[in-house]
Scaffold this active site. Structure first.
Site, mmCIF file in Angstrom:
data_model
loop_
_atom_site.group_PDB
_atom_site.id
_atom_site.type_symbol
_atom_site.label_atom_id
_atom_site.label_comp_id
_atom_site.label_asym_id
_atom_site.label_seq_id
_atom_site.Cartn_x
_atom_site.Cartn_y
_atom_site.Cartn_z
ATOM 1 N N LYS A 105 28.699 18.325 -33.988
ATOM 2 C CA LYS A 105 27.594 17.406 -33.720
ATOM 3 C C LYS A 105 26.613 17.152 -34.854
ATOM 4 C CE LYS A 105 28.334 16.217 -29.515
ATOM 5 N NZ LYS A 105 29.416 15.274 -29.733
ATOM 6 N N TYR A 140 31.119 15.646 -25.801
ATOM 7 C CA TYR A 140 31.884 15.735 -27.046
ATOM 8 C C TYR A 140 31.995 14.367 -27.731
ATOM 9 C CZ TYR A 140 35.230 17.543 -30.401
ATOM 10 O OH TYR A 140 35.841 17.939 -31.571
ATOM 11 N N PRO A 157 28.689 24.701 -35.453
ATOM 12 C CA PRO A 157 29.627 23.593 -35.616
ATOM 13 C C PRO A 157 30.631 23.393 -34.471
ATOM 14 C CG PRO A 157 30.189 25.397 -37.100
ATOM 15 C CD PRO A 157 28.914 25.783 -36.447
ATOM 16 N N HIS A 208 41.136 9.812 -32.251
ATOM 17 C CA HIS A 208 41.620 10.810 -31.288
ATOM 18 C C HIS A 208 41.109 10.505 -29.883
ATOM 19 C CE1 HIS A 208 42.720 14.338 -34.170
ATOM 20 N NE2 HIS A 208 43.235 13.193 -34.550
ATOM 21 N N TYR A 266 41.015 23.900 -30.024
ATOM 22 C CA TYR A 266 39.977 24.928 -29.976
ATOM 23 C C TYR A 266 40.594 26.119 -29.240
ATOM 24 C CZ TYR A 266 36.344 21.534 -31.287
ATOM 25 O OH TYR A 266 35.582 20.600 -31.957
HETATM 26 P P1 RFL Z 1 22.807 17.426 -45.624
HETATM 27 O O1 RFL Z 1 24.176 16.861 -45.522
HETATM 28 O O2 RFL Z 1 22.641 18.881 -45.847
HETATM 29 O O3 RFL Z 1 22.072 16.620 -46.766
HETATM 30 C C1 RFL Z 1 20.873 17.045 -47.356
HETATM 31 C C2 RFL Z 1 20.860 16.586 -48.800
HETATM 32 O O4 RFL Z 1 19.620 16.953 -49.400
HETATM 33 C C3 RFL Z 1 19.873 17.523 -50.687
HETATM 34 N N1 RFL Z 1 18.714 18.368 -51.022
HETATM 35 C C4 RFL Z 1 17.704 17.943 -51.800
HETATM 36 N N2 RFL Z 1 17.488 16.777 -52.387
HETATM 37 C C5 RFL Z 1 16.346 16.666 -53.134
HETATM 38 N N3 RFL Z 1 15.460 17.672 -53.276
HETATM 39 C C6 RFL Z 1 15.636 18.852 -52.681
HETATM 40 N N4 RFL Z 1 14.758 19.842 -52.838
HETATM 41 C C7 RFL Z 1 16.806 19.030 -51.893
HETATM 42 N N5 RFL Z 1 17.311 20.066 -51.164
HETATM 43 C C8 RFL Z 1 18.465 19.649 -50.638
HETATM 44 C C9 RFL Z 1 21.196 18.250 -50.493
HETATM 45 O O5 RFL Z 1 21.850 18.474 -51.732
HETATM 46 C C10 RFL Z 1 21.952 17.274 -49.611
HETATM 47 O O6 RFL Z 1 22.662 16.308 -50.366
HETATM 48 O O7 RFL Z 1 21.919 17.080 -44.343
HETATM 49 P P2 RFL Z 1 21.955 15.776 -43.368
HETATM 50 O O8 RFL Z 1 21.967 14.516 -44.182
HETATM 51 O O9 RFL Z 1 20.903 16.019 -42.382
HETATM 52 O O10 RFL Z 1 23.397 15.833 -42.667
HETATM 53 C C11 RFL Z 1 23.726 16.868 -41.795
HETATM 54 C C12 RFL Z 1 25.206 17.207 -41.903
HETATM 55 O O11 RFL Z 1 25.565 17.403 -43.256
HETATM 56 C C13 RFL Z 1 25.568 18.468 -41.096
HETATM 57 O O12 RFL Z 1 24.862 18.498 -39.888
HETATM 58 C C14 RFL Z 1 27.077 18.523 -40.779
HETATM 59 O O13 RFL Z 1 27.830 18.736 -41.942
HETATM 60 C C15 RFL Z 1 27.357 19.633 -39.770
HETATM 61 N N6 RFL Z 1 28.789 19.784 -39.472
HETATM 62 C C16 RFL Z 1 29.431 18.927 -38.611
HETATM 63 N N7 RFL Z 1 28.774 17.869 -38.084
HETATM 64 C C17 RFL Z 1 29.440 16.974 -37.302
HETATM 65 O O14 RFL Z 1 28.812 16.016 -36.828
HETATM 66 N N8 RFL Z 1 30.789 17.083 -37.023
HETATM 67 C C18 RFL Z 1 31.524 18.110 -37.533
HETATM 68 O O15 RFL Z 1 32.729 18.154 -37.322
HETATM 69 C C19 RFL Z 1 30.842 19.106 -38.316
HETATM 70 N N9 RFL Z 1 31.504 20.144 -38.833
HETATM 71 C C20 RFL Z 1 29.509 20.814 -40.066
HETATM 72 C C21 RFL Z 1 30.888 20.984 -39.709
HETATM 73 C C22 RFL Z 1 28.933 21.651 -41.019
HETATM 74 C C23 RFL Z 1 29.690 22.647 -41.595
HETATM 75 N N10 RFL Z 1 29.059 23.424 -42.593
HETATM 76 C C24 RFL Z 1 29.639 23.707 -43.861
HETATM 77 C C25 RFL Z 1 27.641 23.704 -42.485
HETATM 78 C C26 RFL Z 1 31.630 21.980 -40.261
HETATM 79 C C27 RFL Z 1 31.044 22.836 -41.183
HETATM 80 C C28 RFL Z 1 31.885 23.949 -41.718
HETATM 81 C C1 PHB Z 2 36.164 19.815 -38.821
HETATM 82 O O1 PHB Z 2 37.184 19.094 -38.829
HETATM 83 O O2 PHB Z 2 35.645 20.215 -39.867
HETATM 84 C C2 PHB Z 2 35.564 20.228 -37.539
HETATM 85 C C3 PHB Z 2 36.096 19.734 -36.359
HETATM 86 C C4 PHB Z 2 35.544 20.116 -35.143
HETATM 87 C C5 PHB Z 2 34.461 20.990 -35.128
HETATM 88 C C6 PHB Z 2 33.924 21.450 -36.322
HETATM 89 C C7 PHB Z 2 34.480 21.070 -37.535
HETATM 90 O O3 PHB Z 2 33.944 21.366 -33.938
#
Ligand code: RFL
Ligand code: PHB
Length: 386
Positions: A291, A378, A287, A72, A195
């Site tokens: 990031k 971004y 979110p 994108h 957005y």
């Molecule tokens: P994670 O992915 O939470 O991984 C942590 C892992 O540790 C495990 N765990 C354990 N393992 C062993 N022993 C324990 N006691 C444990 N406790 C937990 C878990 O099962 C898991 O597998 O953390 P990490 O690696 O730091 O990664 C971070 C990302 O996952 C998170 O920041 C992103 O998903 C946030 N996020 C977004 N980030 C972006 O860069 N771009 C996006 O578009 C974006 N959109 C989002 C998001 C997060 C969302 N949610 C659901 C929180 C959209 C959403 C809706």
């Molecule tokens: C997503 O595609 O899940 C998504 C995209 C942009 C955001 C957050 C989540 O700012």
């Protein structure tokens, strides 16, 4: 058992760290409390910064990503019934990639297993101290001695709580809203992310592939999904994403639904002795700036280099780890808070805030300087940005 680096958590932070270390000839054991199936199906992020893609490419983990990602060059801000394109690449010189986090996790797990080094799923009762990780697997209690422990176990993990209270400073902010997210089997209705700021609340149109759309709605923090049958979700999305001229939101079967809390959270320092926190274990961003995953990858890029220096007899990288990461963390915290505050409707519908938000949106779409600032943040600041 003994290893050089014990990695708790097989999310993006833990798995990318394991690969970076492997390439540097450093041994690690990765422990994950969920099953492989679970982590490969967990729907989360979708936006990868240019720097994240570059790093994954450099370490040979981006073959499928390059084939399947959607590149994108812009995004749209929608308010007052009009869409305004922010040309990200034109303004900031870099693009973003859309690629589901769970797809990336699949690639990372496959690559880790191909190295033959341990990635242990379904561990329980993980207990972490400075250089020791104890856990239970298949009913056996195991001890893992390490030189360094990497706490990559996310916000709800055990590594951060294992640090004595008082050794960490916590900074946090809760928001009076949450996101209801859906994944739908329907082609995206727009080529780019939208957005939307609407008087009924924020909405986001995103995607995962040419067949799958990802959509979000601002809801109350305590929102119960039972009150949101599919029809109500589509009606609300249609309303918030509507515009004066020519837009149709295609609906379709909803494959997944969930509510995500919005939080800003940072602990300082991201270290206690030989335990280093990375990714969501150390910080959470709302979110809206897309990031979290990118920040997790940026942390472990710094950590891997510092660990390599440590094994060459130089501890300065480990000593500087927290400070180096926190500079980027706070920049991203600010950007994510700013995007969030600009685009969400306060629950009390305060008319003063509404006018400030509209004014800010008009400024961002009307001023090249303001749009460039959004674009630069971004698409992501360079990984070596301080
Ligand atoms: P994670 O992915 O939470 O991984 C942590 C892992 O540790 C495990 N765990 C354990 N393992 C062993 N022993 C324990 N006691 C444990 N406790 C937990 C878990 O099962 C898991 O597998 O953390 P990490 O690696 O730091 O990664 C971070 C990302 O996952 C998170 O920041 C992103 O998903 C946030 N996020 C977004 N980030 C972006 O860069 N771009 C996006 O578009 C974006 N959109 C989002 C998001 C997060 C969302 N949610 C659901 C929180 C959209 C959403 C809706
Ligand atoms: C997503 O595609 O899940 C998504 C995209 C942009 C955001 C957050 C989540 O700012």
């Amino acid at each position: 058992m003994r290893t050089q680096v014990g990695i708790v958590g097989a999310g993006p932070a833990g798995l990318v760290l394991a690969h970076l270390l492997h390439r540097l000839g450093i041994d690690s054991v990765v422990l994950e409390n969920q099953t492989r199936e679970h982590i490969e199906r967990r729907i989360r992020a979708g936006v990868l910064e240019h720097g994240t893609v570059d790093l994954l490419t450099e370490i040979g983990l981006a073959e499928r990503l390059h084939k399947e990602r959607m590149v994108h060059h812009g995004l749209e801000l929608l308010f007052d019934g009009e869409g305004h394109r922010i040309p990200l690449t034109e303004l900031a010189g870099r693009e973003i990639s859309i690629y589901g986090q769970h797809e990336l996790v699949k690639d990372l797990v496959a690559a880790r297993l191909a190295t033959g080094r341990p990635l242990v799923f379904s561990v329980s009762d993980v207990a972490v101290s400075d250089r020791l990780v104890e856990y239970t697997v298949d009913g056996r209690r195991e001890s893992l001695e390490c030189d360094i422990v990497a706490g990559c176990d996310g916000y709800h993990g055990v590594c951060r709580p294992s640090i004595p209270a008082g050794a960490l400073q916590v900074y946090e902010r809760d928001y009076p809203y949450a996101w209801l997210g859906i994944l739908a089997r329907t082609p995206p209705s727009s080529e780019e992310l939208i957005y939307a700021y609407h008087e009924r609340g924020f909405a986001l149109h995103s995607m995962r592939s040419p067949q799958i759309t990802r959509l979000y709605l601002q809801v109350r923090p305590d929102e119960n999904l039972d009150g949101w049958p599919d029809e109500r979700i589509w009606t609300e999305l249609q309303t918030r994403l509507s515009r004066r001229r020519g837009f149709h939101l295609a609906d379709g079967p909803i494959l997944e639904k969930g509510v995500t809390a919005m939080r800003s959270f940072v602990v300082e320092p991201m270290r206690f002795g030989r335990l280093f926190l990375a990714g969501d274990a150390a910080h959470i961003v709302p979110p809206t700036g897309a990031k979290g995953l990118n920040l997790a990858v940026a942390d472990v890029a710094v950590l891997a280099t510092a660990i390599a220096d440590f094994y060459r007899g130089d501890e300065s990288g480990l000593n500087a780890y927290s400070e180096r990461c926190l500079r980027r963390v706070w920049r991203v915290q600010h950007f994510s808070w700013w995007m969030t505050s600009m685009l969400h409707r306060p629950p009390d519908g305060d008319p003063f805030s509404h006018r400030l938000q509209l004014s800010q949106l008009r400024y961002v779409v009307g001023s090249t300087a303001a749009a460039t600032s959004l674009a630069e943040n971004y698409v992501g600041l360079p990984l070596d940005w301080t």
